[in-house]
Design a protein around this motif. Structure first.
Motif, short mmCIF file in Angstrom:
data_model
loop_
_atom_site.label_atom_id
_atom_site.label_comp_id
_atom_site.label_asym_id
_atom_site.label_seq_id
_atom_site.Cartn_x
_atom_site.Cartn_y
_atom_site.Cartn_z
N ILE A 196 0.81 -1.20 0.12
CA ILE A 196 -0.10 -0.09 -0.10
C ILE A 196 0.83 1.24 -0.21
CG2 ILE A 196 -1.98 1.34 1.21
CD1 ILE A 196 -2.81 -1.31 -0.29
N ALA A 197 1.97 1.10 0.74
CA ALA A 197 2.78 2.31 0.82
C ALA A 197 3.43 2.48 -0.84
CB ALA A 197 3.96 1.94 1.45
N PHE A 198 3.80 1.61 -1.43
CA PHE A 198 4.30 1.68 -2.75
C PHE A 198 2.90 2.30 -3.83
CE2 PHE A 198 4.02 0.03 -6.95
CZ PHE A 198 4.89 0.82 -7.86
N VAL A 199 1.83 1.66 -3.52
CA VAL A 199 0.86 2.21 -4.33
C VAL A 199 0.46 3.98 -3.87
CG1 VAL A 199 -1.94 1.95 -4.74
CG2 VAL A 199 -0.46 0.00 -4.48
N ALA A 200 0.49 4.11 -2.84
CA ALA A 200 0.40 5.46 -2.45
C ALA A 200 1.55 6.53 -3.05
CB ALA A 200 0.40 5.74 -0.88
N ALA A 201 2.82 6.05 -3.03
CA ALA A 201 3.89 6.65 -3.53
C ALA A 201 3.88 6.67 -5.17
CB ALA A 201 5.07 5.90 -3.32
N SER A 202 3.38 5.93 -5.71
CA SER A 202 3.19 5.74 -7.34
C SER A 202 2.34 6.66 -7.93
CB SER A 202 2.55 4.40 -7.87
OG SER A 202 1.15 4.26 -7.52
N VAL A 203 1.44 7.61 -7.05
CA VAL A 203 0.75 8.69 -7.74
C VAL A 203 1.62 9.68 -8.43
CG1 VAL A 203 -0.71 10.69 -7.24
CG2 VAL A 203 -1.11 8.34 -5.96
N SER A 204 2.89 9.73 -7.87
CA SER A 204 3.69 10.87 -8.60
C SER A 204 5.08 10.22 -8.87
CB SER A 204 4.00 11.93 -7.15
OG SER A 204 4.85 11.14 -6.21
N MET A 205 5.05 8.83 -9.14
CA MET A 205 6.26 8.10 -9.83
C MET A 205 6.13 7.95 -11.24
SD MET A 205 6.97 4.27 -8.33
CE MET A 205 7.00 4.79 -6.63
N THR A 206 7.56 8.28 -11.70
CA THR A 206 7.67 8.38 -13.10
C THR A 206 8.27 6.73 -13.56
OG1 THR A 206 10.06 8.65 -13.06
CG2 THR A 206 8.52 10.53 -13.22
N PRO A 207 7.95 6.32 -14.89
CA PRO A 207 8.38 5.08 -15.21
C PRO A 207 9.91 4.77 -14.86
CG PRO A 207 7.14 5.73 -16.87
CD PRO A 207 7.30 7.01 -15.96
N ARG A 208 10.78 5.71 -14.83
CA ARG A 208 12.02 5.66 -14.61
C ARG A 208 12.20 5.25 -13.09
NH1 ARG A 208 16.23 9.78 -16.76
NH2 ARG A 208 15.80 8.85 -18.66
N ASP A 209 11.61 5.99 -12.23
CA ASP A 209 11.62 5.79 -10.74
C ASP A 209 11.10 4.53 -10.46
OD1 ASP A 209 12.07 8.34 -10.42
OD2 ASP A 209 9.89 8.94 -10.16
N TYR A 210 9.95 3.73 -11.16
CA TYR A 210 9.52 2.54 -10.79
C TYR A 210 10.52 1.47 -11.39
CZ TYR A 210 7.03 -1.82 -11.11
OH TYR A 210 6.37 -3.11 -11.14
N ALA A 211 11.39 1.72 -12.29
CA ALA A 211 12.33 0.70 -12.91
C ALA A 211 13.26 0.81 -11.96
CB ALA A 211 12.81 1.29 -14.36
N ALA A 212 13.59 1.70 -11.38
CA ALA A 212 14.74 1.87 -10.35
C ALA A 212 14.42 0.99 -9.17
CB ALA A 212 15.52 3.31 -10.12
N LEU A 213 13.38 1.21 -8.55
CA LEU A 213 12.75 0.72 -7.46
C LEU A 213 12.76 -0.98 -7.70
CD1 LEU A 213 10.01 2.97 -6.27
CD2 LEU A 213 12.12 2.27 -4.73
N THR A 214 12.31 -1.36 -8.79
CA THR A 214 12.09 -2.69 -8.81
C THR A 214 13.51 -3.39 -9.41
OG1 THR A 214 11.36 -2.41 -10.97
CG2 THR A 214 9.66 -2.74 -9.35
N GLN A 215 14.55 -2.72 -9.48
CA GLN A 215 15.89 -3.32 -9.76
C GLN A 215 16.38 -3.79 -8.57
OE1 GLN A 215 17.81 -0.61 -12.32
NE2 GLN A 215 16.39 -1.26 -14.39
N ALA A 216 15.94 -3.43 -7.47
CA ALA A 216 16.48 -3.57 -6.19
C ALA A 216 16.52 -5.00 -5.88
CB ALA A 216 15.73 -2.68 -5.13
N ALA A 217 16.92 -5.42 -4.81
CA ALA A 217 16.79 -6.96 -4.20
C ALA A 217 15.47 -7.41 -3.93
CB ALA A 217 17.76 -7.15 -3.00
#
Length: 290
Positions: free
Chosen positions: A151-172
């Protein structure tokens, strides 16, 4: 009761009877198109959507939401979202998988949901799912902490760019929280002497799809069964005809039937120890009276 009130009551009763008969006729004739290749009619969609929204609002615990702004929580949530949610809901710059494209109603874009829904309401939907939709209940596969991370991610995704999402999901990949419920290695072991909860077991048996193969009293499911009906399971001497019907044997059978019968077609569903004990306790209540 005056004559006028009596007349109104009779008229209302007749309308209800006629309405019920009309609805039954529509069902019997198969007039409503249930195919997912065509959308709901607008009135049906609006009624279902409104009923769902009001149901969630009545049940969500608004005081339960933790602080969702921590960057670490959002990062963990992004990994959980990628694992469980993006297939149907998509993500910034990522389309849903093909399986979602034929679903009716269509899975929501969660950016819009995050703008309109409270975090506690989103948490409730993720945990408990929604009937008559493709939204599953995740409570047996994700801990509450994992759901809040999501839910924290969904709330943060409101202002998230595709590049932001790609960077987050490349983590462990996400670290699993210890929990009593849910499949996988994160399940907390319960002592062999612990007694299960029959009511919790009935709910767990539903969520682990037991009624797709067995007729089980108290659980709505398939009218035709693949495995034997479980009526009277609590009074049977053996499980599967191969092992004495004791609580501990039932728990072990539910977790891995092949350890007792290698030829059994019943799969190991990855039940946590607590869920297996709850289901065993529920099955022990089933007698021939059911």
């Amino acid at each position: 009761m005056t004559i006028r009130l009596r007349t109104l009551a009779i008229a209302a009763s007749l309308l209800l009877v006629l309405g019920g008969a009309g609805a039954g006729l529509v069902v019997w004739l198969g007039l409503y198109d249930i195919s997912a290749s065509d959308q709901h009619t607008a009135p049906v969609y609006r009624v279902l959507d409104y009923a769902m929204r009001r149901s969630v609002m009545a049940r969500a615990n608004e005081g339960a939401a933790p602080d969702l702004g921590a960057a670490q929580r959002v990062r963990r949530g992004a990994a959980h979202y990628r694992e469980h949610c993006v297939q149907c809901h998509g993500a910034p710059g990522v389309a849903p998988d093909g399986l979602a494209l034929g679903m009716t109603p269509a899975p929501a874009n969660l950016v819009a949901t995050a703008r309109l829904w409270k975090p506690a309401e989103m948490f409730w939907v993720v945990k408990h799912g929604v009937k008559m939709s493709g939204m599953p209940a995740w409570q047996y596969r994700m801990s509450d902490d994992e759901i809040w991370d999501t839910i924290a991610f969904v709330a943060a995704s409101v202002s998230m760019t595709p590049r932001d999402y790609a960077a987050l999901t490349q983590a462990a990949p996400p670290q699993r929280h210890q929990r009593e419920h849910g499949a996988g290695g994160g399940a907390t072991l319960v002592s062999a002497s612990a007694r299960g909860d029959p009511d919790a077991g009935r709910r767990a048996a539903h969520h682990y799809l037991c009624a797709t193969c067995h007729v089980i009293p108290g659980i709505v499911g398939a009218n035709r069964h693949v495995g034997s009906p479980l009526t009277g399971m609590g009074t049977r001497r053996s499980i599967g005809g191969v092992v004495p019907n004791t609580p501990d044997n039932m728990v072990r059978w539910l977790q891995n039937p092949q350890q007792f019968d290698p030829a059994s077609a019943m799969p190991a569903l990855g039940l946590a120890e607590r869920d297996a004990r709850d289901i065993a306790a529920f099955l022990a209540t089933l007698d021939e009276v059911h």
